[in-house]
Design a protein around this motif. Sequence first.
Motif, short mmCIF file in Angstrom:
data_model
loop_
_atom_site.label_atom_id
_atom_site.label_comp_id
_atom_site.label_asym_id
_atom_site.label_seq_id
_atom_site.Cartn_x
_atom_site.Cartn_y
_atom_site.Cartn_z
N GLY A 55 -7.80 3.68 11.95
CA GLY A 55 -9.19 2.62 11.85
C GLY A 55 -9.18 2.61 10.23
O GLY A 55 -8.47 2.11 9.47
N ASP A 56 -10.63 2.96 9.67
CA ASP A 56 -10.77 2.53 8.32
C ASP A 56 -10.62 4.15 7.57
O ASP A 56 -10.82 3.95 6.34
N GLU A 57 -10.02 4.74 8.08
CA GLU A 57 -9.48 6.11 7.48
C GLU A 57 -7.98 6.22 7.11
O GLU A 57 -7.16 5.84 7.62
N VAL A 58 -7.67 6.86 6.01
CA VAL A 58 -6.41 6.83 5.51
C VAL A 58 -6.18 8.10 4.61
O VAL A 58 -6.74 8.54 3.87
N TRP A 59 -4.68 8.44 4.86
CA TRP A 59 -4.46 9.66 4.31
C TRP A 59 -2.91 9.44 3.64
O TRP A 59 -2.13 8.91 4.29
N VAL A 60 -2.98 9.58 2.28
CA VAL A 60 -1.57 9.36 1.67
C VAL A 60 -1.19 10.68 0.78
O VAL A 60 -1.97 11.58 0.32
N LYS A 61 0.16 10.87 0.90
CA LYS A 61 0.64 12.01 0.10
C LYS A 61 1.79 11.62 -0.74
O LYS A 61 3.10 11.54 -0.46
N PRO A 62 1.55 11.19 -2.16
CA PRO A 62 2.66 11.07 -3.15
C PRO A 62 3.33 12.22 -3.14
O PRO A 62 2.55 13.29 -3.59
N LEU A 121 -3.00 18.65 -6.33
CA LEU A 121 -2.76 18.50 -4.70
C LEU A 121 -1.79 19.66 -4.05
O LEU A 121 -1.95 19.79 -2.99
N HIS A 122 -0.91 19.87 -4.82
CA HIS A 122 0.06 21.16 -4.15
C HIS A 122 0.52 20.69 -2.86
O HIS A 122 0.73 21.19 -1.90
N GLY A 123 0.94 19.27 -2.82
CA GLY A 123 1.71 18.68 -1.66
C GLY A 123 0.85 18.35 -0.50
O GLY A 123 1.16 17.96 0.52
N ARG A 124 -0.73 18.28 -0.84
CA ARG A 124 -1.56 17.94 0.07
C ARG A 124 -1.86 16.19 0.17
O ARG A 124 -1.35 15.64 -0.86
N TYR A 125 -2.48 15.75 1.38
CA TYR A 125 -2.72 14.42 1.31
C TYR A 125 -4.18 14.03 0.70
O TYR A 125 -5.16 15.00 0.51
N VAL A 126 -4.17 13.09 0.08
CA VAL A 126 -5.42 12.29 -0.47
C VAL A 126 -5.97 11.50 0.87
O VAL A 126 -5.53 10.80 1.22
N HIS A 127 -7.27 12.08 1.02
CA HIS A 127 -8.12 11.33 2.12
C HIS A 127 -9.18 10.26 1.58
O HIS A 127 -9.83 10.57 0.63
#
Length: 262
Positions: free
Chosen positions: A109-116, A137-143
């Motif tokens: 939907g209108d939520e997104v998670w990205v993990k560079p 971040l330590h490997g976590r997603y940005v929400h």
Amino acid sequence: MPHPIRAAAAAAASTLLAATAALAAPGAASAAEDDLSRLSAEEIAERARTGLRGAVSLRVTLDQDQFDGGTDALEDPATADLAMDERGRCAGTVTLTRGRGSVELVKRGDEVWVKPDRDFWEAQLPGGQGRAAADTLHGRYVHGSTRDGVLAAVTEACDLDSLKEDLIGEATPDEGGRMTKGAGTTAVFTPVVPLLRQEDGERVTLYVASEGPPRLVQATRTSDVKEDTVTVTGYGATVRAEVPAEEDTVDLSTLRDRLGPL
């Protein structure tokens, strides 16, 4: 300051569109499954376009091969693998050239998670900010929200309707351009009919399934410096866009509080 997530997703979307530009032939197409041997190249392309329009989900992968001496592809993704559906779900990975890292993404939907990954942050953010972002971040997603400017391009790259609209409405062949039909072959383990054309100095080949629905299976666009290969699968398949666990995510606003504007 650059928006690294936007750059990655936008590059993936634009390259995918360029590689499949020859699909949009003018005219209406019949939904019936025809013997492709009796159809012209333009008629086959029309049926492939109809299959794209009716797809409730797709999986699109991109592989780029840059030849020696090529320099114009440095900002393009080396590979991309994105699955998306009409319910707003999307999941996949974009990997950049020249060791500039990769980004995993999930959209619902209108939520997104990205993990560079670390290489991505360090390549995209200046000075020590990239290292600080990776360490934070330590490997976590940005929400965050797809309405946020930093994440907006993920929405564009992952929106099924937008992708199909661009392919059908904007990727119109050059005036007077024509396709020719090649001999039957196999692509992605599927019997196909290749459609060939020249466009803007590049060689474009579309591979359309010759058994079952005449769907686009693969497309290649080759120039003197690179070749893009786009594979289209997952017509109607379920998109598994699993939301990361809360402990594996960091809110975008929190990241900004720690690092400043992104």
